[in-house]
Design an enzyme around this catalytic site. Sequence first.
Site: not given
Ligand SMILES: NC(=O)c1ccc[n+]([C@@H]2O[C@H](COP(=O)([O-])OP(=O)(O)OC[C@H]3O[C@@H](n4cnc5c(N)ncnc54)[C@H](OP(=O)(O)O)[C@@H]3O)[C@@H](O)[C@H]2O)c1
Length: 242
Positions: A156, A193
Site C-alpha cells: 500500500y 471508512t
Molecule cells: N480511510 C482512510 O483513513 C484513508 C487514509 C488515507 C488515504 N485514504 C485513501 O482514500 C481513498 C478512499 O478510501 P476509503 O477509505 O473511502 O476506502 P473504502 O471505504 O474502502 O472504499 C474503497 C472504494 O474502492 C472501491 N474498490 C475496491 N476495490 C475495487 C476494485 N477492484 N475495482 C473497483 N473499485 C474498487 C470500493 O467499491 P467496491 O467494493 O464496490 O468495488 C469502494 O467504493 C483511497 O485511495 C485510500 O487509499 C484513505
Amino acid sequence: MTKHVYIITGASSGLGAALSRELLSQETQVLGISRTVDKEIQQLAQELNANYAFIAADLTQVERIEATLQEIIESMDSSKVETITLINNAATVTPIKPIEACSSDEIVSSIQLNLTAPILLTSCFIKETANWSAKRSIVNISSGSGQYPASSMSVYCSSKAALNMFTKCVAMEQKEEPNPVHMLTIDPGMMNTGMQQIARESDFELSSFFRKQSEEGHLAEPETVARNILLELNQHRDVTPA
Ligand SMILES: NC(=O)c1ccc[n+]([C@@H]2O[C@H](COP(=O)([O-])OP(=O)(O)OC[C@H]3O[C@@H](n4cnc5c(N)ncnc54)[C@H](OP(=O)(O)O)[C@@H]3O)[C@@H](O)[C@H]2O)c1
C-alpha cells in the site's frame, strides 16, 4: 444541462460515495465506477433529479480499463461541458502482512487497483479529451502512507508513493500543453471508512494505533473530507492557468 462532469472511482463507499453525494445536482454529471452500486446514492440522485450514473467495473481487471473510460467519454457532448474531472479514489489497503507472507495474487491485485488503474485512467483521460476546450483535472487520492514507511503495509505505502511521483511527472508534461490537465494529489487524512476498519481489525504492528485513533475520535468523517477536497480542487483550478 451538464456543465460539470466528475468521473469517480471507488464511488460505492467511504470517500468516493461522499464525493458523489456532495456533487449531485442538475448541472453536474457524476459517473461512479466500482464493483458494487451504492443504492442510496442512486435513490438520492432520483429525488434531486440529479445526473448520476453507476458503471460496474473491477479495476483490477486492467485490460478492460481503457475501453471502459473510452466508452464513457465518447458518450458525452464535449461542447456542453465546462469542466471535466477524473478522481482516482478507489484503493485497497490489503494485503496487510510482511511482504514474504503476501501471495503473488494479493500483491499484483493491490498494485493493479492502487497504481496501474490510476495510471491507465490518466493516460486514457488525457488522450480522449485532448481536443476538448473544457477545463480538465485529475485528482489522485493519496495517503500519508505514501510518505511514511510502515511494517506490513509495504504494498500500500509503495503504491501511494508511486502515485505521488506519477502525478508530479504528468503535471510537468502537462505544463507544456495549450490546455493542460490540472494534476492534483490529495492526502485525505485518516477517515471513518471501511478501509480504516480493515486496518484496525488486522493483526499487525499498527492495528493498536489505528484502534486508538478511532476510539479517541481522531477519524474525520468522509463527508467533511469530500467538501474540503472539492474546495481545494476549485481553488487549484482557479490559480492554475488553463
Ligand atoms: N480511510 C482512510 O483513513 C484513508 C487514509 C488515507 C488515504 N485514504 C485513501 O482514500 C481513498 C478512499 O478510501 P476509503 O477509505 O473511502 O476506502 P473504502 O471505504 O474502502 O472504499 C474503497 C472504494 O474502492 C472501491 N474498490 C475496491 N476495490 C475495487 C476494485 N477492484 N475495482 C473497483 N473499485 C474498487 C470500493 O467499491 P467496491 O467494493 O464496490 O468495488 C469502494 O467504493 C483511497 O485511495 C485510500 O487509499 C484513505
